[in-house]
Design a protein around this motif. Structure first.
Motif, mmCIF file in Angstrom:
data_model
loop_
_atom_site.group_PDB
_atom_site.id
_atom_site.type_symbol
_atom_site.label_atom_id
_atom_site.label_comp_id
_atom_site.label_asym_id
_atom_site.label_seq_id
_atom_site.Cartn_x
_atom_site.Cartn_y
_atom_site.Cartn_z
ATOM 1 N N TYR A 241 0.822 -1.213 0.000
ATOM 2 C CA TYR A 241 0.000 0.000 0.000
ATOM 3 C C TYR A 241 0.855 1.261 0.000
ATOM 4 C CZ TYR A 241 -3.707 3.244 1.407
ATOM 5 O OH TYR A 241 -4.608 4.285 1.458
ATOM 6 N N ALA A 242 1.988 1.218 0.681
ATOM 7 C CA ALA A 242 2.894 2.372 0.731
ATOM 8 C C ALA A 242 4.314 1.848 0.806
ATOM 9 C CB ALA A 242 2.586 3.272 1.925
ATOM 10 N N ALA A 243 4.905 1.584 -0.366
ATOM 11 C CA ALA A 243 6.264 1.055 -0.413
ATOM 12 C C ALA A 243 7.222 2.026 0.265
ATOM 13 C CB ALA A 243 6.684 0.814 -1.860
ATOM 14 N N HIS A 244 8.162 1.486 1.020
ATOM 15 C CA HIS A 244 9.061 2.331 1.798
ATOM 16 C C HIS A 244 10.211 2.900 0.969
ATOM 17 C CE1 HIS A 244 7.051 0.328 5.204
ATOM 18 N NE2 HIS A 244 7.378 1.407 5.860
ATOM 19 N N SER A 245 10.427 2.366 -0.219
ATOM 20 C CA SER A 245 11.518 2.863 -1.046
ATOM 21 C C SER A 245 11.214 2.562 -2.504
ATOM 22 C CB SER A 245 12.848 2.201 -0.630
ATOM 23 O OG SER A 245 12.769 0.795 -0.807
ATOM 24 N N GLU B 127 10.848 3.644 -6.833
ATOM 25 C CA GLU B 127 10.159 4.590 -7.699
ATOM 26 C C GLU B 127 8.647 4.531 -7.564
ATOM 27 O OE1 GLU B 127 11.092 6.983 -9.670
ATOM 28 O OE2 GLU B 127 13.215 6.754 -9.252
ATOM 29 N N ASN B 128 8.122 3.412 -7.107
ATOM 30 C CA ASN B 128 6.675 3.237 -7.053
ATOM 31 C C ASN B 128 6.150 3.395 -5.625
ATOM 32 O OD1 ASN B 128 6.500 2.595 -9.850
ATOM 33 N ND2 ASN B 128 7.216 0.530 -9.386
ATOM 34 N N LEU B 129 5.091 4.182 -5.490
ATOM 35 C CA LEU B 129 4.460 4.347 -4.186
ATOM 36 C C LEU B 129 3.685 3.098 -3.807
ATOM 37 C CD1 LEU B 129 3.615 6.212 -1.801
ATOM 38 C CD2 LEU B 129 1.617 6.831 -3.168
ATOM 39 N N VAL B 130 3.025 2.490 -4.789
ATOM 40 C CA VAL B 130 2.144 1.340 -4.562
ATOM 41 C C VAL B 130 2.714 0.114 -5.247
ATOM 42 C CG1 VAL B 130 -0.132 0.379 -5.089
ATOM 43 C CG2 VAL B 130 0.072 2.735 -4.283
ATOM 44 N N ARG B 131 2.680 -1.024 -4.548
ATOM 45 C CA ARG B 131 3.007 -2.318 -5.148
ATOM 46 C C ARG B 131 1.737 -3.161 -5.121
ATOM 47 N NH1 ARG B 131 8.251 -4.998 -2.706
ATOM 48 N NH2 ARG B 131 7.608 -6.530 -4.274
ATOM 49 N N ALA B 132 0.970 -3.040 -6.190
ATOM 50 C CA ALA B 132 -0.335 -3.702 -6.242
ATOM 51 C C ALA B 132 -0.222 -5.211 -6.129
ATOM 52 C CB ALA B 132 -1.058 -3.319 -7.532
ATOM 53 N N ASP B 133 0.910 -5.769 -6.579
ATOM 54 C CA ASP B 133 1.078 -7.221 -6.502
ATOM 55 C C ASP B 133 1.070 -7.706 -5.049
ATOM 56 O OD1 ASP B 133 3.507 -5.825 -6.149
ATOM 57 O OD2 ASP B 133 4.701 -7.592 -6.647
ATOM 58 N N LEU B 134 1.717 -6.953 -4.170
ATOM 59 C CA LEU B 134 1.720 -7.329 -2.755
ATOM 60 C C LEU B 134 0.334 -7.187 -2.138
ATOM 61 C CD1 LEU B 134 5.046 -5.878 -1.272
ATOM 62 C CD2 LEU B 134 4.458 -8.265 -1.672
ATOM 63 N N CYS B 135 -0.352 -6.105 -2.488
ATOM 64 C CA CYS B 135 -1.713 -5.911 -1.968
ATOM 65 C C CYS B 135 -2.635 -7.034 -2.419
ATOM 66 C CB CYS B 135 -2.268 -4.559 -2.438
ATOM 67 S SG CYS B 135 -1.422 -3.122 -1.745
ATOM 68 N N GLU C 59 10.356 7.488 -3.813
ATOM 69 C CA GLU C 59 10.549 8.660 -4.680
ATOM 70 C C GLU C 59 9.266 9.484 -4.842
ATOM 71 O OE1 GLU C 59 13.353 10.026 -5.758
ATOM 72 O OE2 GLU C 59 14.214 8.506 -4.444
ATOM 73 N N PRO C 60 8.073 8.869 -4.991
ATOM 74 C CA PRO C 60 6.851 9.688 -5.051
ATOM 75 C C PRO C 60 6.634 10.500 -3.773
ATOM 76 C CG PRO C 60 6.413 7.513 -5.925
ATOM 77 C CD PRO C 60 7.779 7.457 -5.314
ATOM 78 N N GLU C 61 6.946 9.892 -2.628
ATOM 79 C CA GLU C 61 6.820 10.626 -1.371
ATOM 80 C C GLU C 61 7.829 11.769 -1.300
ATOM 81 O OE1 GLU C 61 5.238 6.924 1.447
ATOM 82 O OE2 GLU C 61 7.376 7.171 1.023
ATOM 83 N N ARG C 62 9.034 11.530 -1.804
ATOM 84 C CA ARG C 62 10.063 12.581 -1.805
ATOM 85 C C ARG C 62 9.639 13.751 -2.690
ATOM 86 N NH1 ARG C 62 14.724 12.282 0.260
ATOM 87 N NH2 ARG C 62 14.533 10.013 0.433
#
Length: 289
Positions: free
Chosen positions: A72-76, A78-86, A273-276
């Motif tokens: 839901y909120a990857a900690h590092s 380029e991608n904020l979301v990892r839909a595969d994990l969700c 990176e999106p959060e940054r």
């Protein structure tokens, strides 16, 4: 739990450490001890009995919960979301609620929480990959099917007498799902739910989230008093959302310089990176006031 995240979830040591708000060497030692225990005790991996399955359920749910959170909120990266994990976390929890031994209210509560959160995934990231806050999200993009399923499993979670953290988190998520517009969010109810949640789990992350809800209901000054109670907590010293929240609160209080200082501090913390990029835009907006 840590070893399961690594071997089954494919998490790296850094990802596991961030999930537990712990240092990487601490998690590395925990993994080594778990592997040594398996070797020394000659433990085998086999399907547990029904009785054993129920006893192990809490650990299973925690693994699924942490897996979903990383998606839901990857900690590092380029991608904020990892839909595969969700998706995988929801699939696993769906299997859990289908088994007679683990078809329990807390399992439905966790599944409800994840469905509510997953319903908003398509609106969390803009066309350019930027982070979109709850107040900014296009709610027409929310997945209504997942929201209906979330309410269904929230109803199923009400059976029995056990009351867990997952129940309260799902109830909070349902408040957001029920609001047709951000302005209609029932922050009073959300604060009450956070009050109950922090009694069950007085973690600094929950306390910080509660402070954000208090800001929406009671204002920035009330929220600042709550943040001050946890500002020195060791687990939050490299957690970017602490200074980011302080930056938001100082901005609301008209203290642009203090807001900018905290946003700069947030940018020095690990984040995706999106959060940054989001923090950089916030900092630019504050300094250009």
């Amino acid at each position: 739990v840590a070893l399961t995240l690594k071997t089954v979830g494919g998490f790296g040591t850094g990802e596991i450490a961030r999930a537990f708000l712990a240092k990487e060497p601490t998690i590395a030692q925990r993994l080594v001890r778990a592997k040594r225990l398996i070797r020394d005790e000659d433990l085998t991996f086999e399907l547990p009995s029904t009785k054993e399955m129920s006893a192990r359920l809490d650990s299973v749910l925690e693994v699924v919960y942490l897996m979903f959170n990383e998606g839901y909120a990857a900690h590092s990266g380029e991608n904020l979301v990892r839909a595969d994990l969700c998706d995988e976390a929801i699939r696993l929890c769906s299997l859990v609620v289908q088994h007679p031994a683990t078809n329990l209210p807390k399992s439905h509560a966790l599944l409800s929480l994840m469905l509510f959160q997953a319903a908003r995934l398509s609106a969390r990231v803009g066309a350019g990959g930027e982070l979109s806050l709850l107040a900014e999200q296009d709610r027409t993009l929310w997945d209504r099917r997942l929201m209906v399923m979330g309410f269904h499993h929230l109803d199923r979670s009400a059976a029995g007498s056990e009351f867990t953290e997952y129940h309260l988190q799902a109830a909070i998520a349902s408040c957001h799902a029920a609001a047709m517009r951000y302005e209609l969010t029932n922050w009073e109810q959300i604060v009450r739910l956070y009050d109950l949640l922090i009694e069950l789990n007085p973690s600094p992350i929950i306390a910080l989230n509660r402070a954000v809800a208090i800001a929406k209901h009671h204002g920035a000054e009330a929220a600042m008093r709550e943040v001050e109670k946890i500002i020195e907590h060791p687990a939050l010293q490299h957690y970017y959302l602490l200074p980011a929240t302080l930056g938001e609160l100082w901005q609301e209080l008209g203290e642009a310089e203090k807001a900018a200082d905290n946003l700069r501090q947030a940018l020095r913390c690990p984040c995706s990176e999106p959060e940054r990029r989001f923090l950089q835009r916030k900092l630019a907006a504050v300094t250009n006031q």
